[in-house]
Design an enzyme around this catalytic site. Structure first.
Site, PDB file in Angstrom:
ATOM      1  N   HIS A   1      31.841 -19.838  22.936  1.00 28.32           N
ATOM      2  CA  HIS A   1      31.046 -19.020  22.850  1.00 28.32           C
ATOM      3  C   HIS A   1      31.585 -16.992  22.589  1.00 28.32           C
ATOM      4  O   HIS A   1      31.685 -16.339  22.475  1.00 28.32           O
ATOM      5  CB  HIS A   1      30.041 -18.475  24.002  1.00 28.32           C
ATOM      6  CG  HIS A   1      29.161 -17.577  23.065  1.00 28.32           C
ATOM      7  ND1 HIS A   1      27.510 -17.587  21.889  1.00 28.32           N
ATOM      8  CD2 HIS A   1      28.675 -16.504  23.584  1.00 28.32           C
ATOM      9  CE1 HIS A   1      27.029 -16.443  21.573  1.00 28.32           C
ATOM     10  NE2 HIS A   1      27.591 -15.986  22.864  1.00 28.32           N
TER      11      HIS A   1
ATOM     12  N   HIS B   1      33.967  -7.841  24.446  1.00 31.98           N
ATOM     13  CA  HIS B   1      33.322  -6.940  22.736  1.00 31.98           C
ATOM     14  C   HIS B   1      33.664  -5.809  23.254  1.00 31.98           C
ATOM     15  O   HIS B   1      34.158  -5.058  21.620  1.00 31.98           O
ATOM     16  CB  HIS B   1      31.685  -6.452  23.006  1.00 31.98           C
ATOM     17  CG  HIS B   1      31.227  -7.364  22.381  1.00 31.98           C
ATOM     18  ND1 HIS B   1      30.786  -7.875  22.021  1.00 31.98           N
ATOM     19  CD2 HIS B   1      30.170  -8.040  24.277  1.00 31.98           C
ATOM     20  CE1 HIS B   1      29.999  -9.364  21.880  1.00 31.98           C
ATOM     21  NE2 HIS B   1      29.487  -9.117  23.144  1.00 31.98           N
TER      22      HIS B   1
ATOM     23  N   ASP C   1      32.281 -14.671  20.255  1.00 31.36           N
ATOM     24  CA  ASP C   1      31.931 -13.551  19.565  1.00 31.36           C
ATOM     25  C   ASP C   1      32.992 -12.721  18.792  1.00 31.36           C
ATOM     26  O   ASP C   1      33.150 -11.267  18.695  1.00 31.36           O
ATOM     27  CB  ASP C   1      31.453 -13.038  21.120  1.00 31.36           C
ATOM     28  CG  ASP C   1      30.032 -13.280  21.738  1.00 31.36           C
ATOM     29  OD1 ASP C   1      29.056 -13.111  20.856  1.00 31.36           O
ATOM     30  OD2 ASP C   1      29.807 -12.619  22.627  1.00 31.36           O
TER      31      ASP C   1
ATOM     32  N   HIS D   1      26.771 -12.326  16.516  1.00 29.27           N
ATOM     33  CA  HIS D   1      26.689 -13.182  16.101  1.00 29.27           C
ATOM     34  C   HIS D   1      26.187 -13.243  14.590  1.00 29.27           C
ATOM     35  O   HIS D   1      26.785 -14.513  13.564  1.00 29.27           O
ATOM     36  CB  HIS D   1      25.138 -13.735  16.976  1.00 29.27           C
ATOM     37  CG  HIS D   1      25.622 -13.850  18.482  1.00 29.27           C
ATOM     38  ND1 HIS D   1      24.314 -14.543  19.465  1.00 29.27           N
ATOM     39  CD2 HIS D   1      26.727 -14.105  18.622  1.00 29.27           C
ATOM     40  CE1 HIS D   1      24.516 -14.409  20.383  1.00 29.27           C
ATOM     41  NE2 HIS D   1      26.130 -14.387  20.403  1.00 29.27           N
TER      42      HIS D   1
END
Length: 318
Positions: free
Chosen positions: A242, A269, A246, A85
């Site tokens: 969001h 991720h 990321d 973030h």
């Protein structure tokens, strides 16, 4: 004379944030400090015994874990978790050089988005540095897959992301966002999007040591077909925004802003880290180019000193 849009930037003054880690549940203070031109984004930790680790680059080669967040190794068995973030805010707002310091093992979750970081960067302003900005220009497409999920970096004359998610949830479902980067667009369209989770997963996650600091104050919480947060969503498609937030943070671990297009379906991720590794696996995939050779687009507030148009802008968007 160099155009301002082609020159590197750092924050004009230190900025500190105190809160809790979303997974550890432990209190932590994070500070973003100015850094010299060409130093990139680095991070160090203040340890409980008074020692301070040497700053290391926030780089994908240091990623040790990608379960629910991005964690990097700082050396000597010290790590920093949930860096995505703050890295998203720095990259999204056009910061090239900064030093991040932490006094805990995880970056603070704050409100679950990158907005507190981005807003603070606007408030202190950016110092324009003499050195030319540099970019990683994608010249050959790279794709990584995990079953039907994928992430790709492709040649493109700009900085763009095309991201799609698909959840077995009536609240979320299938959402897609295409985003062409400028600092203003990042601030307005991405930075406020919060992390999210499902009530059905909460017990298992906490037993595994995750989400110990998660709450309705910092996470969108989905229970079957309901959103439990009293004020609902900030954007109708906040979930995909969001995920895009990321991805911007994870891709910043390439060390330089990427000139190209990122595409993802059901990503996260792990795939974000793998596609960076794939990009750097061959020098035929990319080249480092100077900003003066690229058609950079910036928005007006990005080049304003702190206290002038920035403060007026912040008042207008709150």
């Amino acid at each position: 004379m160099q155009k301002l849009t082609t020159r590197q930037r750092t924050v004009a003054a230190p900025i500190s944030f105190s809160g809790y880690g979303v997974h550890s549940g432990q209190p932590v203070t994070l500070t973003i400090k100015p850094a010299a031109a060409d130093s990139g984004i680095s991070i160090s930790r203040e340890l409980g015994d008074g020692r301070v680790t040497l700053p290391v680059p926030v780089h994908f080669s240091r990623v040790t874990r990608t379960t629910l967040c991005t964690t990097i190794d700082l050396g000597d068995s010290v790590s920093a978790a949930t860096v995505e973030h703050v890295m998203s805010a720095l990259s999204g707002m056009g910061v090239d050089n900064a030093l991040i310091t932490l006094d805990g093992s995880e970056c603070p979750i704050l409100d679950g988005s990158a907005r507190p970081f981005a807003e603070a960067i606007l408030q202190v302003g950016l110092e324009i540095q003499p050195a030319q900005r540099k970019f990683l220009k994608v010249i050959r497409a790279v794709t990584v897959r995990n079953n039907d999920a994928f992430a790709a970096l492709e040649p493109y004359n700009g900085r763009a992301l095309d991201l799609e998610i698909d959840f077995d949830s009536k609240v979320i479902g299938r959402q897609r966002m295409i985003f062409d980067w400028t600092p203003r667009r990042y601030f307005e369209d991405v930075s406020r999007a919060r992390t999210f989770g499902f009530v059905r997963d909460a017990k298992i996650l906490r037993q595994a040591g995750y989400a110990l600091g998660s709450s309705l104050d910092n996470s969108i919480t989905v229970d079957n077909d309901r959103i439990l947060n009293p004020n609902g969503l900030r954007y109708e498609d906040e979930f995909v925004r969001h995920k895009l937030l990321d991805a911007i943070g994870d891709l910043a671990l390439g060390g330089l802003p990427i000139w190209g297009r990122f595409r993802s379906y059901k990503g996260g991720h792990a795939l974000n880290a793998h596609v960076l590794s794939g990009l750097f696996s061959s020098e035929a995939n990319y080249e480092i180019v100077s900003a003066e050779n690229l058609p950079l687009e910036f928005d007006a507030f990005e080049d304003q000193p702190a206290g002038l148009a920035v403060n007026h802008y912040l008042r207008s968007v709150r």
